[in-house]
Scaffold this active site. Structure first.
Site, PDB file in Angstrom:
ATOM      1  N   TYR A  34       0.804  -1.185   0.033  1.00 10.04           N
ATOM      2  CA  TYR A  34      -0.210   0.077   0.011  1.00 10.04           C
ATOM      3  C   TYR A  34       1.008   1.201   0.033  1.00 10.04           C
ATOM      4  O   TYR A  34       0.799   2.104  -0.847  1.00 10.04           O
ATOM      5  CB  TYR A  34      -0.855   0.008   0.986  1.00 10.04           C
ATOM      6  CG  TYR A  34      -1.764   1.272   1.137  1.00 10.04           C
ATOM      7  CD1 TYR A  34      -2.668   1.706   0.376  1.00 10.04           C
ATOM      8  CD2 TYR A  34      -2.044   1.905   2.646  1.00 10.04           C
ATOM      9  CE1 TYR A  34      -3.504   2.707   0.408  1.00 10.04           C
ATOM     10  CE2 TYR A  34      -2.593   3.098   2.641  1.00 10.04           C
ATOM     11  CZ  TYR A  34      -3.496   3.478   1.619  1.00 10.04           C
ATOM     12  OH  TYR A  34      -4.319   4.490   1.912  1.00 10.04           O
TER      13      TYR A  34
HETATM   14  N1  LIG Z   1      -9.222   5.799   5.199  1.00  6.68           N
HETATM   15  C1  LIG Z   1      -8.034   5.655   5.597  1.00  6.68           C
HETATM   16  O1  LIG Z   1      -7.560   5.293   6.615  1.00  6.68           O
HETATM   17  C2  LIG Z   1      -7.055   6.440   4.768  1.00  6.68           C
HETATM   18  C3  LIG Z   1      -5.999   6.938   5.250  1.00  6.68           C
HETATM   19  C4  LIG Z   1      -4.983   7.752   4.461  1.00  6.68           C
HETATM   20  C5  LIG Z   1      -5.099   7.848   3.084  1.00  6.68           C
HETATM   21  N2  LIG Z   1      -6.376   7.313   2.620  1.00  6.68           N
HETATM   22  C6  LIG Z   1      -6.433   7.390   1.052  1.00  6.68           C
HETATM   23  O2  LIG Z   1      -7.508   8.470   1.000  1.00  6.68           O
HETATM   24  C7  LIG Z   1      -8.163   8.169  -0.055  1.00  6.68           C
HETATM   25  C8  LIG Z   1      -9.456   8.096   0.046  1.00  6.68           C
HETATM   26  O3  LIG Z   1      -9.983   7.075   0.856  1.00  6.68           O
HETATM   27  P1  LIG Z   1     -11.369   6.798   1.854  1.00  6.68           P
HETATM   28  O4  LIG Z   1     -10.983   6.484   3.049  1.00  6.68           O
HETATM   29  O5  LIG Z   1     -12.216   7.990   1.382  1.00  6.68           O
HETATM   30  O6  LIG Z   1     -12.074   5.495   0.981  1.00  6.68           O
HETATM   31  P2  LIG Z   1     -12.900   5.341  -0.348  1.00  6.68           P
HETATM   32  O7  LIG Z   1     -14.171   6.119  -0.369  1.00  6.68           O
HETATM   33  O8  LIG Z   1     -13.050   3.663  -0.546  1.00  6.68           O
HETATM   34  O9  LIG Z   1     -11.469   5.702  -1.237  1.00  6.68           O
HETATM   35  C9  LIG Z   1     -11.070   5.005  -2.433  1.00  6.68           C
HETATM   36  C10 LIG Z   1     -11.662   5.404  -3.675  1.00  6.68           C
HETATM   37  O10 LIG Z   1     -10.858   4.644  -4.805  1.00  6.68           O
HETATM   38  C11 LIG Z   1     -11.851   4.069  -5.723  1.00  6.68           C
HETATM   39  N3  LIG Z   1     -11.340   2.971  -6.541  1.00  6.68           N
HETATM   40  C12 LIG Z   1     -10.526   1.975  -6.091  1.00  6.68           C
HETATM   41  N4  LIG Z   1     -10.355   1.233  -7.121  1.00  6.68           N
HETATM   42  C13 LIG Z   1     -10.656   1.954  -8.203  1.00  6.68           C
HETATM   43  C14 LIG Z   1     -10.407   1.715  -9.946  1.00  6.68           C
HETATM   44  N5  LIG Z   1     -10.042   0.689 -10.225  1.00  6.68           N
HETATM   45  N6  LIG Z   1     -10.984   2.803 -10.716  1.00  6.68           N
HETATM   46  C15 LIG Z   1     -11.713   3.970 -10.095  1.00  6.68           C
HETATM   47  N7  LIG Z   1     -11.393   4.206  -8.660  1.00  6.68           N
HETATM   48  C16 LIG Z   1     -11.254   3.074  -7.823  1.00  6.68           C
HETATM   49  C17 LIG Z   1     -12.904   3.460  -4.915  1.00  6.68           C
HETATM   50  O11 LIG Z   1     -14.040   3.216  -5.274  1.00  6.68           O
HETATM   51  P3  LIG Z   1     -14.820   1.764  -5.210  1.00  6.68           P
HETATM   52  O12 LIG Z   1     -15.131   1.679  -3.578  1.00  6.68           O
HETATM   53  O13 LIG Z   1     -16.293   1.929  -5.692  1.00  6.68           O
HETATM   54  O14 LIG Z   1     -14.144   0.841  -5.478  1.00  6.68           O
HETATM   55  C18 LIG Z   1     -13.253   4.576  -4.047  1.00  6.68           C
HETATM   56  O15 LIG Z   1     -14.067   5.643  -4.467  1.00  6.68           O
HETATM   57  C19 LIG Z   1      -7.675   6.893  -0.777  1.00  6.68           C
HETATM   58  O16 LIG Z   1      -6.700   7.468  -1.936  1.00  6.68           O
HETATM   59  C20 LIG Z   1      -6.887   6.314   0.280  1.00  6.68           C
HETATM   60  O17 LIG Z   1      -5.638   5.447  -0.107  1.00  6.68           O
HETATM   61  C21 LIG Z   1      -7.190   6.557   3.451  1.00  6.68           C
END
Ligand SMILES: NC(=O)c1ccc[n+]([C@@H]2O[C@H](COP(=O)([O-])OP(=O)(O)OC[C@H]3O[C@@H](n4cnc5c(N)ncnc54)[C@H](OP(=O)(O)O)[C@@H]3O)[C@@H](O)[C@H]2O)c1
Length: 250
Positions: free
Chosen positions: A157
């Protein structure tokens, strides 16, 4: 309103952090092109559209579905947004996928998927953003606090998010003459459904204990930073802004 008439494309923009960014940018007048991936996003889009219209009835909002792990799909998304809105001024890429496993258990297929979603997609979103964003625009990629920490089990990751820092540094220099700022925002472990499936209750408590006030990062902690980068923070470029309540502070 600071972003009246501007068009913001948010990938992964209908739920969790992406949706909160949409609400934040709607509050300062931006028109919104919101992408989602899975079919379930259609329902999230409908709910969010109602919220956005209540927040700011005068903005235009449109939704786009797609798997963005191919360059062609990213190109099509930008073409569709330009067709519908005429231009793009802001791009916020929130796409990500997490995997928590010892490296000895990570398959080639899992490696390829992690790098497709976290690195390749980020690269081609930056490429299309560089081609389409108007002069003075803003480009923001979401990475992770783990880029500032030494942590086992998130190797694929953090490793697949890490290249985005250098993509951003390069693109920021390429776009400097057009006054386009290009940055990353790196949230700490964030209270969304993305975070929980791979964490035990003990791990959740551990993550909380590393943050200020013994809590996880909330999407409401991050979205105002995105707004700031799109408005008064325009002088910041080429940076990764760590926002995690002290999670990565020693
Ligand atoms: N939550 C945490 O702990 C955390 C911490 C630090 C950073 N982040 C980062 O913050 C960002 C947002 O995360 P979040 O927590 O808000 O969760 P999230 O809503 O699940 O965000 C991830 C997004 O990526 C999309 N995605 C995944 N595979 C894809 C693909 N092949 N094509 C297009 N879109 C795709 C998902 O869509 P689907 O769900 O429809 O697949 C989802 O909308 C992410 O980049 C994550 O790595 C999260």
């Amino acid at each position: 309103m600071a972003l009246t008439g501007k068009v913001a494309l948010i990938t992964g923009g209908v739920k969790n952090l992406g949706a909160q960014c949409a609400i934040e940018l709607a509050g300062v007048g931006a028109n919104l092109a919101l992408h989602y991936h899975s079919a379930g996003g259609k329902k999230d889009a409908a709910t969010l559209e109602t919220t956005l219209k209540e927040k700011n009835p005068s903005i235009k909002v449109a939704f786009y579905q797609g798997d963005l792990t191919s360059a062609g799909a990213v190109t099509k998304l930008f073409q569709d947004v330009v067709r519908d809105f005429g231009h793009v001024d802001i791009v916020v890429n929130t796409i990500g996928k997490v995997l928590k496993k010892p490296i000895t258990e990570i398959s080639e297929e899992e490696y390829d998927t992690m790098f497709a979603v976290n690195s390749k997609t980020a690269f081609f979103v930056l490429k299309e953003a560089a081609a389409h964003v108007t002069d003075g625009g803003k480009i923001i990629s979401i990475v992770t606090a783990l880029l500032g920490a030494f942590t086992g089990y998130y190797t694929s990751y953090a490793g697949s998010k890490a290249p985005v820092e250098h993509f951003t540094r390069g693109v920021c220099k390429e776009l400097q003459s057009r006054r386009i700022s290009v940055n990353n925002v790196a949230p700490g472990p964030m209270d969304t459904p993305f975070f929980y499936p791979q964490e035990s209750p003990e791990a959740v408590e551990y993550h909380k204990s590393n943050g200020m006030g013994n809590r996880l990062t909330m999407v409401e902690d991050i979205a105002p930073i995105i707004r700031f980068l799109c408005t008064d923070g325009a002088w910041i470029t080429g940076q990764t802004i760590f926002a995690n309540g002290g999670y990565t502070t020693r």
